[in-house]
Design a protein around this motif. Structure first.
Motif, PDB file in Angstrom:
ATOM      1  N   THR A 173       0.830  -1.199   0.000  1.00 46.09           N
ATOM      2  CA  THR A 173       0.000   0.000   0.000  1.00 46.09           C
ATOM      3  C   THR A 173       0.869   1.255   0.000  1.00 46.09           C
ATOM      4  O   THR A 173       2.089   1.192   0.186  1.00 46.09           O
ATOM      5  N   SER A 174       0.243   2.396  -0.158  1.00 47.55           N
ATOM      6  CA  SER A 174       0.954   3.677  -0.181  1.00 47.55           C
ATOM      7  C   SER A 174       1.356   4.096   1.232  1.00 47.55           C
ATOM      8  O   SER A 174       1.013   3.441   2.225  1.00 47.55           O
ATOM      9  N   PHE A 192      -6.370 -13.150  -7.787  1.00 49.73           N
ATOM     10  CA  PHE A 192      -5.900 -12.096  -6.873  1.00 49.73           C
ATOM     11  C   PHE A 192      -5.993 -10.774  -7.611  1.00 49.73           C
ATOM     12  O   PHE A 192      -5.832 -10.711  -8.827  1.00 49.73           O
ATOM     13  N   VAL A 193      -6.251  -9.694  -6.865  1.00 56.35           N
ATOM     14  CA  VAL A 193      -6.360  -8.384  -7.498  1.00 56.35           C
ATOM     15  C   VAL A 193      -5.316  -7.434  -6.925  1.00 56.35           C
ATOM     16  O   VAL A 193      -5.047  -7.434  -5.719  1.00 56.35           O
ATOM     17  N   PHE A 194      -4.711  -6.637  -7.820  1.00 58.57           N
ATOM     18  CA  PHE A 194      -3.718  -5.627  -7.442  1.00 58.57           C
ATOM     19  C   PHE A 194      -4.323  -4.250  -7.723  1.00 58.57           C
ATOM     20  O   PHE A 194      -4.574  -3.902  -8.883  1.00 58.57           O
ATOM     21  N   PRO A 195      -4.553  -3.443  -6.684  1.00 61.23           N
ATOM     22  CA  PRO A 195      -5.178  -2.130  -6.889  1.00 61.23           C
ATOM     23  C   PRO A 195      -4.330  -1.212  -7.772  1.00 61.23           C
ATOM     24  O   PRO A 195      -3.093  -1.293  -7.780  1.00 61.23           O
ATOM     25  N   ILE A 196      -4.990  -0.337  -8.471  1.00 61.88           N
ATOM     26  CA  ILE A 196      -4.345   0.575  -9.417  1.00 61.88           C
ATOM     27  C   ILE A 196      -3.218   1.357  -8.760  1.00 61.88           C
ATOM     28  O   ILE A 196      -3.354   1.876  -7.644  1.00 61.88           O
ATOM     29  N   GLY A 197      -2.079   1.404  -9.441  1.00 58.66           N
ATOM     30  CA  GLY A 197      -0.970   2.252  -9.022  1.00 58.66           C
ATOM     31  C   GLY A 197      -0.087   1.693  -7.923  1.00 58.66           C
ATOM     32  O   GLY A 197       0.961   2.269  -7.642  1.00 58.66           O
ATOM     33  N   LEU A 198      -0.468   0.569  -7.282  1.00 65.80           N
ATOM     34  CA  LEU A 198       0.329   0.063  -6.167  1.00 65.80           C
ATOM     35  C   LEU A 198       1.405  -0.918  -6.654  1.00 65.80           C
ATOM     36  O   LEU A 198       1.197  -1.669  -7.605  1.00 65.80           O
ATOM     37  N   ILE A 199       2.547  -0.903  -5.981  1.00 63.05           N
ATOM     38  CA  ILE A 199       3.651  -1.798  -6.324  1.00 63.05           C
ATOM     39  C   ILE A 199       3.248  -3.235  -6.029  1.00 63.05           C
ATOM     40  O   ILE A 199       2.729  -3.539  -4.945  1.00 63.05           O
ATOM     41  N   ASN A 233       2.654   1.627   4.055  1.00 63.13           N
ATOM     42  CA  ASN A 233       3.371   0.679   3.185  1.00 63.13           C
ATOM     43  C   ASN A 233       3.158  -0.773   3.625  1.00 63.13           C
ATOM     44  O   ASN A 233       4.088  -1.575   3.686  1.00 63.13           O
ATOM     45  N   THR A 234       1.915  -1.100   3.912  1.00 61.31           N
ATOM     46  CA  THR A 234       1.557  -2.454   4.357  1.00 61.31           C
ATOM     47  C   THR A 234       1.632  -3.443   3.202  1.00 61.31           C
ATOM     48  O   THR A 234       1.159  -3.160   2.106  1.00 61.31           O
TER      49      THR A 234
END
Length: 223
Positions: free
Chosen positions: A131-132, A150-157, A137-138
């Motif tokens: 996370t941001s 699995f889903v990766f939210p927009i813009g996150l590493i 930064n979790t």
């Protein structure tokens, strides 16, 4: 004077908000220019005459065969964005095939313009995203098996690592026709021209020798 109905007020505000919303960016930069004859993009791609379209425009065959993963990362991403698949233009979606050798890694990266949903077709993948700063930064991480999503939210590493002893395969869907990709190591240590060592030594709390070593590496791009 009669009071203004609350429902009409809400509708008016919603309409104003809708008309004020800018379209999502479909490229990294788009500098405004007053001369239309000099313009080459209109936040994405020009449209083909619909009368000239055919079924081939809406077909992509690049996912049929396994890809070569004999590279430093042990993985290969085959994108199907508007750049490879013209029929996606204006549709707001794209896809990717990701092949992994045993131990192969799709390294930490972001998609600045798209959320990604990943489905494992074969093998075992350790996946995760960070996370941001807002959420300290979790790290969210999970081991996925065949059929898992699995889903990766927009813009996150985020990243994917094949932890199995056999090749792995995954397919991804993304919420933009041109989601973009920023591979963290490539961007930080492989920037051209290089980012100042003064910046990197302070940012990463390492000495200049370490920075020089990292900048001298060949940062492989598996896309």
């Amino acid at each position: 004077m009669k009071s203004f109905p609350v429902s009409l007020l809400i509708l008016a505000l919603a309409t104003a908000t809708a008309f004020a919303y800018d379209p999502s960016p479909l490229q990294d930069i788009c500098v405004a220019i007053n001369d239309p004859k000099s313009a080459v993009f209109v936040n994405g791609e020009f449209c083909k005459d619909p009368k000239q379209a055919n079924a081939d425009d809406f077909t992509f065959m690049g996912f049929r065969k396994p890809r070569n993963t004999a590279n430093p990362l042990g993985s290969k991403v085959t994108p199907a964005t508007v750049n490879e698949f013209p029929g996606l233009n204006t549709l707001g979606i794209s896809a990717a095939r990701i092949d992994f050798a045993p131990g192969g890694l799709n390294p930490p990266h972001t998609h600045p313009r798209g959320t990604e949903v990943l489905v494992v077709i074969e093998g075992t993948l350790l996946v995760g995203f960070v996370t941001s700063n807002q959420l300290n930064n979790t790290l969210f991480t999970k081991v996925l098996y065949k059929g898992d999503v699995f889903v990766f939210p927009i813009g996150l590493i985020h990243f994917q690592l094949n932890t199995g002893k056999t090749p792995a395969l995954a397919f991804a869907g993304l919420s933009s026709q041109n989601p973009g990709v920023i591979t963290i190591a490539n961007s930080v240590f492989g920037a051209k021209p290089p980012i100042s060592a003064d910046v990197l030594t302070k940012a990463f709390q390492v000495d200049k020798k370490t920075v020089d070593y990292l900048q001298a590496q060949f940062w492989y791009d598996n896309n």
